[in-house]
Design an enzyme around this catalytic site. Structure first.
Site, PDB file in Angstrom:
ATOM      1  N   LYS A  51       1.676  -6.437  -5.680  1.00 51.69           N
ATOM      2  CA  LYS A  51       0.311  -5.897  -5.377  1.00 51.69           C
ATOM      3  C   LYS A  51      -0.927  -7.024  -5.970  1.00 51.69           C
ATOM      4  O   LYS A  51      -1.642  -7.319  -5.348  1.00 51.69           O
ATOM      5  CB  LYS A  51       0.031  -4.667  -5.920  1.00 51.69           C
ATOM      6  CG  LYS A  51       0.667  -3.412  -4.994  1.00 51.69           C
ATOM      7  CD  LYS A  51       0.731  -1.992  -5.749  1.00 51.69           C
ATOM      8  CE  LYS A  51       1.780  -1.117  -4.907  1.00 51.69           C
ATOM      9  NZ  LYS A  51       1.792   0.257  -5.531  1.00 51.69           N
ATOM     10  N   GLN A  95       0.202   3.170 -10.468  1.00 50.75           N
ATOM     11  CA  GLN A  95       1.744   2.918 -10.013  1.00 50.75           C
ATOM     12  C   GLN A  95       2.705   4.197 -10.260  1.00 50.75           C
ATOM     13  O   GLN A  95       2.779   4.617 -11.293  1.00 50.75           O
ATOM     14  CB  GLN A  95       2.676   1.777 -10.577  1.00 50.75           C
ATOM     15  CG  GLN A  95       3.747   1.526  -9.878  1.00 50.75           C
ATOM     16  CD  GLN A  95       3.648   1.385  -8.358  1.00 50.75           C
ATOM     17  OE1 GLN A  95       2.892   0.318  -7.928  1.00 50.75           O
ATOM     18  NE2 GLN A  95       4.281   1.976  -7.446  1.00 50.75           N
ATOM     19  N   ASP A 118      -5.072   4.704  -2.738  1.00 51.51           N
ATOM     20  CA  ASP A 118      -3.736   5.029  -2.314  1.00 51.51           C
ATOM     21  C   ASP A 118      -3.863   6.260  -1.207  1.00 51.51           C
ATOM     22  O   ASP A 118      -2.779   6.575  -0.464  1.00 51.51           O
ATOM     23  CB  ASP A 118      -3.102   5.524  -3.429  1.00 51.51           C
ATOM     24  CG  ASP A 118      -1.804   4.419  -3.759  1.00 51.51           C
ATOM     25  OD1 ASP A 118      -1.400   3.714  -2.995  1.00 51.51           O
ATOM     26  OD2 ASP A 118      -1.639   4.453  -5.204  1.00 51.51           O
TER      27      ASP A 118
END
Ligand code: NDP
Length: 287
Positions: A51, A95, A118
């Site tokens: 990422k 995460q 997200d």
């Protein structure tokens, strides 16, 4: 044919990178994405590294925040709060999974809905299901991009999604429904899964079981999207080796499908690419 997610993601990220000087000129700065990782889960570390790398490629500023495994829930929530209030941060990602002593729902809820890159925040989920503008979760968004890339008409097609998780199964079913597919969601209690799968013109496998969907479960000419990322050990002449496989048995499925995503190199790179897109979208909305 192979649906090359790696190539598509590279193309889309290059397009984002091209836009970046114009964005900087217009807004006076580039988008910034904060990525928090708690603990040392090796798979999570790889995802986070990828990422951050994608941020470098696209020109997004990344803030990598590593917190130790024994970080308290309170400390993590306080860090999220700090980033929520930081005007120079546009997107926040924690995460997952977080260590067991931290409540995942609390973490997702704590991220400001405007910075929820997200698309997991309950308000974003509600907006998705109510057809309101929202940040779409990255994996389903990437899957839709991949299916569009085949050029097939989704409208009127029969789609089967195997898996009903909040992050993949349910939202991809909703997006396919919005694209006017007739959607079936299958799960661990589905009877005769093979027969259900064989009806699919578009088959999305998001199960988390290595190579479970075999060629005989696929309708000839179907588009097959393999979301699964499973690490298995295989025997080689040099001894056992780790290998990444999907939820679809590629060898038997590939001759039957019209299009199929490989693992690795299919949905995975698209997920990261869409994350970059979401960071830019959050930035633009906030500005
Ligand atoms: P979850 O474990 O949350 O969900 C798995 C789903 O599969 C559940 O709904 C479960 O049914 C269903 N299932 C399990 N066993 C069977 C079975 N034997 N027959 C039919 N259905 C079954 O997984 P996720 O959705 O989070 O992830 C799925 C896979 O996708 C994983 O391999 C994960 O690593 C991968 N993934 C990949 C991403 C990418 O970027 N490529 C992103 C996110 C995930 P039930 O609800 O009944 O238990």
């Amino acid at each position: 044919m192979i649906l090359d997610g790696k190539a598509l993601a590279a193309r889309l990220k290059a397009e984002m990178a091209e836009q970046m000087p114009q964005i900087e000129k217009e807004y006076g700065r580039v988008p910034a994405l904060a990525v928090i990782i708690v603990g040392e889960n090796p798979a999570s570390q790889t995802y986070v590294r990828n990422k951050v790398k994608a941020c470098e490629v696209t020109g997004i500023r990344s803030l990598m925040i590593s917190m130790p495994e024994d970080t308290s829930e309170e400390a993590l929530l306080a860090k999220i709060d700090e980033l929520n209030s930081d005007d120079s941060v546009d997107g926040i990602l924690v995460q997952l999974p977080v260590p067991k002593h931290i409540n995942e729902d609390k973490v997702i809820n704590a991220i400001s809905v405007d910075k929820d890159v997200d698309g997991f925040h309950p308000q974003n989920v509600a907006r998705l299901w109510l057809n309101e503008p929202c940040i779409l979760p990255c994996t389903p968004k990437g899957i839709m991009h991949l299916i569009e890339e085949t050029g097939i008409q989704i409208s009127g097609k029969k789609a089967v999604v195997v898996g009903r998780s909040n992050i993949v199964g349910k939202p991809i079913a909703k997006l396919l429904l919005d694209a006017n597919a007739t959607v079936t969601i299958a799960h661990s209690r589905t009877r005769d899964l093979a027969a259900v799968c064989r009806e699919a013109d578009i088959l999305v496998a998001a199960v988390g079981r290595p190579e479970m969907i075999t060629g005989d479960m696929i309708k000839p000419g179907a588009v097959v999207i393999d979301v699964g990322i499973n690490r298995i050990s295989v025997d080689t002449p040099e001894g056992p080796k780790n290998k990444l496989v999907g939820d679809v048995d590629f060898a038997s499925a590939e001759p039957v499908a019209s299009w199929i995503t490989p693992v690795p190199g299919g949905v995975g790179p698209m997920t990261i690419c869409e994350l970059m897109g979401n960071a830019i979208e959050c930035f633009k909305r906030r500005n």
